[in-house]
Write an enzyme that holds these catalytic residues in place. Structure first.
Site, PDB file in Angstrom:
ATOM      1  CG  ASP A 191      91.241  42.290  63.261  1.00 53.17           C
ATOM      2  OD1 ASP A 191      91.336  41.382  62.414  1.00 53.17           O
ATOM      3  OD2 ASP A 191      90.810  42.089  64.413  1.00 53.17           O
ATOM      4  CD  GLU A 221      89.994  36.229  64.587  1.00 56.85           C
ATOM      5  OE1 GLU A 221      89.502  35.296  65.249  1.00 56.85           O
ATOM      6  OE2 GLU A 221      91.050  36.824  64.943  1.00 56.85           O
TER       7      GLU A 221
END
Length: 397
Positions: free
Chosen positions: A82, A140
């Site tokens: 991400d 994350e």
């Protein structure tokens, strides 16, 4: 020699790894929205020849590379995919095409490096015994953390690894260097949301008010004693408030004040105790001054502990691969990482990958709009991870 073969493969595929990294960097996606990134990774795994691929946690992937005697031992390698809500300021050909979203924490590096390691491991799978499990996770950067969702979706099962290894970019280290730390490494991180409620009114008539700004000020100062007088000096702890919102004016006292902050530490027992103390202190002060408080603690990631024996083996493997002069010892880091969820489940090793190059002007820290890397680091990012995995499969532990 297998180590030299891995080095040649890592060097030979560097341009391809750079191309992959640039594609991911130019097409960032926010936490839990990594649909295109996940499909891109899956496509490349298939092109490598890896067929044992499974979707997890919606936008995550797990894949297996089986060597000879696949059930002998299993080691997991992890990358996060991400990006962050940041407007990129770099003037580069691979600048983010998604305005307001940027890979400013190196997850494009982690993902492309793991794809590079996968390519290497698949090429030499007839030269090692055991299985390498590849974990590409979402989210994350955002609570509850993609790692926790991957675990809930049984990413660590069937087969279950004996340990897990992850890496993260380190802007303080030159490209070509890496860093390790055994034991406690990164902090837990909790978000604090505090609403102080009083009674607003005209600033010239304080006797008719319950001033929430004054109450909030006392609370902020008093809570620091949780660190200075309640925490053991042996336990690293940080309490910081970064946002105070009191929507009054020069002569207007508001009805409420909202405060936001973070609490971090490296001990789970003290973490729980500190939560209770902070709430109790804030409630006592607010009540004593005629107001009230709504104190919310949003628990974030736990502390990250690197398993000593696994980390020691990875450290020595890195020395063999890069030379002792290129392997650094890390200090405790008070930032947080959801890799910590994996280390709560099994032995883990989370190390740092140098990406700095002062001559090229690549010095910006993570989470900044000018973050970038010396792309030569991708050769180490892929090759070393593959070598650590094989070294771990060959160990008797």
């Amino acid at each position: 020699m297998l180590k030299e073969t891995i080095k040649k493969l890592a060097a030979g595929q560097l341009n391809q790894t750079i191309e992959i990294r640039r594609h991911i960097h130019a097409n960032p996606e926010l936490s839990f929205e990594e649909h295109n990134t996940c499909a891109f990774v899956e496509k490349h795994l298939q092109e490598i020849g890896i067929t044992n691929i499974e979707r997890k946690a919606n936008t995550g992937l797990v894949a297996l590379i089986e060597g000879k005697n696949p059930s002998k031992k299993v080691i997991a390698l992890r990358a996060d995919m991400d990006a962050l809500p940041i407007i990129e300021q770099n003037d580069v050909p691979y600048k983010s095409k998604n305005e307001g979203v940027m890979h400013a924490c190196g997850h494009d590096v982690h993902t492309s490096s793991l794809l590079g390691a996968a390519r290497i491991l698949h090429a030499v799978k007839d030269q090692f015994e055991g299985t390498v499990k590849l974990i590409f996770q979402p989210g994350e950067e955002k609570i509850p953390g993609g790692a926790s969702l991957m675990i809930k979706d049984k990413a660590l099962e069937n087969p279950r690894p004996s340990g897990i290894v992850g890496q993260h970019v380190m802007p303080l280290f030159d490209a070509g260097k890496v860093g390790f730390r055994k034991g406690m490494y990164m902090a837990s991180a909790d978000e604090l949301y505090v609403k102080v409620i009083g009674k607003g009114g005209h600033g010239a008539m304080p006797e008719t008010l319950v001033d929430p700004i004054l109450i909030a000020s006392h609370i902020i100062v008093a809570l620091q004693q949780v660190i200075s007088r309640n925490a053991s000096p042996k336990i690293p702890s940080v309490l910081s408030f970064g946002r105070i919102e009191a929507l009054g004016a020069t002569n207007v006292i508001p009805n409420e004040v909202n405060i936001q902050g973070t609490f971090r530490t490296l001990d789970e027992e003290w973490r729980a105790e500190a939560h209770k103390k902070m709430v109790k202190i804030a409630e006592g002060i607010a009540e004593g001054m005629g107001g009230s408080v709504d104190f919310e603690v949003r628990k974030g990631y736990p502390f990250l502990k690197n398993a000593p024996e696994l980390t020691d083996r990875a450290y020595k493997a890195a020395q063999e691969y890069l030379g002792e002069e290129n392997v650094e010892d890390l200090d405790i880091w008070m930032a947080a990482e959801d890799f910590s969820y994996y280390t709560q489940e099994m032995d883990g090793c989370f190390y740092r990958l140098g990406i700095r190059n002062e001559e090229k002007g690549i010095t910006s820290g993570v989470h900044t709009p000018t973050f970038d890397i010396d792309e030569s680091a991708l050769e180490v990012g892929a090759g070393l991870m593959a070598w650590i995995a094989i070294n771990e499969l060959m160990s008797e532990a």
